[in-house]
Design a protein around this motif. Structure first.
Motif, PDB file in Angstrom:
ATOM      1  N   UNK A 142      75.337 124.576 152.014  1.00  0.00           N
ATOM      2  CA  UNK A 142      76.055 123.387 152.453  1.00  0.00           C
ATOM      3  C   UNK A 142      77.011 122.827 151.405  1.00  0.00           C
ATOM      4  N   UNK A 143      76.683 122.955 150.123  1.00  0.00           N
ATOM      5  CA  UNK A 143      77.582 122.444 149.083  1.00  0.00           C
ATOM      6  C   UNK A 143      78.638 123.477 148.714  1.00  0.00           C
ATOM      7  N   UNK A 144      78.221 124.713 148.464  1.00  0.00           N
ATOM      8  CA  UNK A 144      79.163 125.746 148.024  1.00  0.00           C
ATOM      9  C   UNK A 144      79.939 126.321 149.202  1.00  0.00           C
ATOM     10  N   UNK A 145      79.210 126.788 150.222  1.00  0.00           N
ATOM     11  CA  UNK A 145      79.878 127.469 151.332  1.00  0.00           C
ATOM     12  C   UNK A 145      80.586 126.521 152.289  1.00  0.00           C
ATOM     13  N   UNK A 146      80.044 125.315 152.474  1.00  0.00           N
ATOM     14  CA  UNK A 146      80.619 124.392 153.456  1.00  0.00           C
ATOM     15  C   UNK A 146      81.276 123.174 152.838  1.00  0.00           C
ATOM     16  N   UNK A 147      81.248 123.054 151.515  1.00  0.00           N
ATOM     17  CA  UNK A 147      82.002 122.015 150.833  1.00  0.00           C
ATOM     18  C   UNK A 147      81.456 120.614 150.937  1.00  0.00           C
ATOM     19  N   UNK A 148      80.165 120.446 151.269  1.00  0.00           N
ATOM     20  CA  UNK A 148      79.584 119.109 151.323  1.00  0.00           C
ATOM     21  C   UNK A 148      79.192 118.644 149.925  1.00  0.00           C
ATOM     22  N   UNK A 149      79.070 117.340 149.748  1.00  0.00           N
ATOM     23  CA  UNK A 149      78.588 116.817 148.477  1.00  0.00           C
ATOM     24  C   UNK A 149      77.106 117.132 148.333  1.00  0.00           C
ATOM     25  N   UNK A 150      76.584 116.993 147.118  1.00  0.00           N
ATOM     26  CA  UNK A 150      75.167 117.277 146.900  1.00  0.00           C
ATOM     27  C   UNK A 150      74.268 116.402 147.766  1.00  0.00           C
ATOM     28  N   UNK A 151      74.603 115.121 147.844  1.00  0.00           N
ATOM     29  CA  UNK A 151      73.754 114.228 148.631  1.00  0.00           C
ATOM     30  C   UNK A 151      73.866 114.542 150.116  1.00  0.00           C
ATOM     31  N   UNK A 152      75.082 114.890 150.577  1.00  0.00           N
ATOM     32  CA  UNK A 152      75.242 115.273 151.983  1.00  0.00           C
ATOM     33  C   UNK A 152      74.489 116.561 152.278  1.00  0.00           C
ATOM     34  N   UNK A 193      67.807 107.737 136.955  1.00  0.00           N
ATOM     35  CA  UNK A 193      67.678 109.020 136.264  1.00  0.00           C
ATOM     36  C   UNK A 193      66.274 109.601 136.357  1.00  0.00           C
ATOM     37  N   UNK A 194      66.006 110.614 135.539  1.00  0.00           N
ATOM     38  CA  UNK A 194      64.782 111.408 135.619  1.00  0.00           C
ATOM     39  C   UNK A 194      63.484 110.592 135.542  1.00  0.00           C
ATOM     40  N   UNK A 195      63.303 109.686 134.576  1.00  0.00           N
ATOM     41  CA  UNK A 195      62.006 108.999 134.489  1.00  0.00           C
ATOM     42  C   UNK A 195      61.620 108.261 135.758  1.00  0.00           C
ATOM     43  N   UNK A 246      62.431 118.672 142.707  1.00  0.00           N
ATOM     44  CA  UNK A 246      63.440 119.743 142.802  1.00  0.00           C
ATOM     45  C   UNK A 246      64.836 119.175 142.604  1.00  0.00           C
ATOM     46  N   UNK A 247      65.105 118.029 143.213  1.00  0.00           N
ATOM     47  CA  UNK A 247      66.436 117.430 143.105  1.00  0.00           C
ATOM     48  C   UNK A 247      66.755 116.968 141.693  1.00  0.00           C
ATOM     49  N   UNK A 248      65.731 116.790 140.873  1.00  0.00           N
ATOM     50  CA  UNK A 248      65.933 116.326 139.492  1.00  0.00           C
ATOM     51  C   UNK A 248      65.777 117.458 138.477  1.00  0.00           C
ATOM     52  N   UNK A 249      65.649 118.695 138.932  1.00  0.00           N
ATOM     53  CA  UNK A 249      65.427 119.798 137.991  1.00  0.00           C
ATOM     54  C   UNK A 249      66.581 119.974 137.015  1.00  0.00           C
ATOM     55  N   UNK A 250      67.810 119.671 137.474  1.00  0.00           N
ATOM     56  CA  UNK A 250      68.947 119.794 136.557  1.00  0.00           C
ATOM     57  C   UNK A 250      68.835 118.782 135.418  1.00  0.00           C
ATOM     58  N   UNK A 273      67.498 113.108 145.054  1.00  0.00           N
ATOM     59  CA  UNK A 273      68.921 113.203 144.713  1.00  0.00           C
ATOM     60  C   UNK A 273      69.516 111.826 144.462  1.00  0.00           C
ATOM     61  N   UNK A 274      69.161 110.860 145.294  1.00  0.00           N
ATOM     62  CA  UNK A 274      69.671 109.498 145.109  1.00  0.00           C
ATOM     63  C   UNK A 274      69.217 108.916 143.775  1.00  0.00           C
ATOM     64  N   UNK A 275      67.969 109.171 143.413  1.00  0.00           N
ATOM     65  CA  UNK A 275      67.448 108.670 142.140  1.00  0.00           C
ATOM     66  C   UNK A 275      68.110 109.382 140.974  1.00  0.00           C
ATOM     67  N   UNK A 276      68.224 110.703 141.071  1.00  0.00           N
ATOM     68  CA  UNK A 276      68.770 111.498 139.971  1.00  0.00           C
ATOM     69  C   UNK A 276      70.233 111.176 139.697  1.00  0.00           C
TER      70      UNK A 276
END
Length: 494
Positions: free
Chosen positions: A313-323, A212-214, A77-81, A203-206
């Motif tokens: 948490x990222x949009x509404x609360x302003x945290x980073x993706x990893x946070x 990256x993805x592989x 899921x974290x690598x879907x982008x 997320x850390x890998x992506x």
């Protein structure tokens, strides 16, 4: 979240036609018996008599395997982008990589479970996880999106051995539910650790430019291969195999041990029985069907929750993706607390059994759940109405933690209830319970995208909270009316 021929340790080593339907067979009871029924716990070589340290060491390795396989459902899921960037495709199509992995974990145990019951656990573990590692090479080197999705499905089927075998191994080593209660709680805990830590790991890998993805999949190849090698050195746990080998080695003359040696099992017949009985139970036993739907909703909540994490948490609360991803670790804390809480439920169950003349009631498995099931709607509504950033982000984090405690606790209660209610066909009943569970959970991977794309986080989660109120009633209905409902069944224990 399991699908196996012994998803929970049954109260006996039974497997075959239920006593209530034995008269329907013209071939008599003997053909309904399998080798497992001929295994006497009193036999000295039975693995239930192994040193406790040895038993817990074996179970710990297999539970770590379960955590590893389970985290694959969320690292993707974290690598879907990155999948969209490389292969294109809509969010719904890309999400098929996750949902079909989940479907694969439901399909695999249809043959891996019976195989492990017949030929032994060990080499099913080794072979299937070895295949899982090889299949992940296909995902890492996928040339297009359909190829990636197909390999994800195959990886789910191969990796499902962690679902097919681990709980069965617990049954081998610890016996009935009283002895296996805490090991089963460890299994449930490990199954919930995986999805919880998978997202931040993904997320850390992506986000790492050197990976990256592989590497989402190459890491599966490395760890899966390592597990396959390690498990070559773990002893077999299937009692029939161990007793048979011991009897041959010692040239035993014990009639029970000789019967085990002489037993011949038809693999295809055994698979057909488990599968056909599973569908029969799913279509004719409302207890199992409704619990399966309930569990599908509860399991799917993990993926629906994950879909909302970034918005909250990222949009509404302003945290980073990893946070934002790290907030998912509240489930790790909660399920650990659940593991420590299980002795309380066990105490309530034993007290109820004592009051009932020494006979355990399946409904007593829900004694603590009568209270904690309310955590579902409460935590979801709490999360929903504090998710807009107007209060500290710790509020939805704690709300998610409450959900993370109630979810696995109720899952374990449902597994125990079904195993107690369908003792003669426990494997098929668990399979019937999990088929709708996995299908609904897979669907939730796609429903979450629609909900959070078209609704605010508040109302997306609030709808789930309101729906869960109706599901709370199911636990109360089963607790108070379970005996009457079971009396209508030809398969359930009266």
């Amino acid at each position: 979240m399991l699908n196996d021929s012994h998803a929970v340790p049954p109260t006996g080593m039974e497997k075959g036609q239920p006593q209530s339907t034995m008269s329907e067979s013209n071939t008599g009871a003997d053909q309904a018996l399998t080798a497992l029924q001929k295994v006497e716990v009193g036999t000295a070589s039975h693995p239930i008599h192994w040193n406790p340290v040895k038993k817990w060491a074996v179970i710990s390795v297999y539970c770590l395997l379960q955590t590893f396989i389970a985290l694959s459902t969320t690292t993707y899921v974290s690598a879907e982008f990155l999948v969209k960037e490389k292969y294109g495709g809509s969010s719904q199509v890309v999400a098929l990589g996750q949902s079909l992995f989940i479907v694969g974990t439901a399909v695999g145990p249809a043959f891996l479970g019976p195989l492990s019951d017949i030929g032994g656990r060990k080499w099913v573990y080794v072979g299937s996880i070895g295949i899982y590692a090889i299949l992940n090479i296909g995902t890492a080197l996928a040339r297009n999106l359909p190829m990636l999705i197909i390999f994800q499905f195959l990886c789910g089927a191969a990796g499902s051995t962690a679902l097919s075998n681990v709980a069965g191994t617990i049954a081998d080593l610890f016996g009935d539910m009283d002895g296996a209660g805490q090991p089963m709680a460890l299994f449930v805990m490990s199954a919930n650790y995986g999805p919880s830590i998978g997202s931040p790991i993904g997320e850390l890998i992506a986000e790492n430019e050197r990976l990256g993805l592989p590497w989402i999949f190459w890491i599966n190849v490395i760890i899966g291969g390592a597990f396959a090698i390690i498990m070559c050195f773990i002893p077999e746990t299937l009692p029939r195999i161990i007793i048979s080998n011991s009897a041959r080695k010692n040239k035993s003359s014990d009639p029970t041990e000789l019967a085990v040696i002489e037993e011949r099992v038809d693999v295809l017949k055994e698979m057909r029985f488990v599968t056909s009985m599973a569908f029969r139970i799913m279509l004719t036993e409302p207890i199992v069907t409704f619990l399966g739907i309930y569990n599908g909703f509860a399991y799917g909540l993990l993926f629906l929750y994950l879909d909302g994490v970034f918005d909250v948490f990222a949009v509404n609360n302003g945290l980073s993706y990893i946070d934002a991803d790290l907030t998912y670790l509240n489930f790790v804390v909660s399920v650990t607390i659940m593991f420590a809480f299980i002795p309380v439920q066990t105490w309530f169950y034993k007290r109820d059994r004592k009051r009932n003349g020494g006979v355990g009631r399946p409904e007593a498995r829900f004694l603590t759940s009568l209270f904690f099931v309310w955590g579902f709607p409460i935590s979801l509504l709490w999360f929903a109405f504090t998710s807009d950033g107007s209060v500290s982000y710790w509020s939805p984090v704690v709300a998610g933690g409450v959900l993370g405690f109630c979810d696995p606790l109720l899952w374990l209660a449902m597994l125990n209830y079904i195993a107690d209610s369908y003792t003669n066909v426990a494997g098929s009943a668990i399979a019937a319970f999990l088929i709708p569970s996995f299908l609904i959970a897979a669907g939730c991977c796609h429903i979450g995208i629609v909900m959070f794309d078209n609704l605010s986080t508040k109302w997306a989660m609030a709808i789930l909270g309101f729906v869960s109120f109706s599901l709370v009633a199911l636990v109360y209905v089963l607790y108070f009316f379970g005996p009457r409902i079971r009396s209508w069944s030809k398969l359930a224990k009266k």
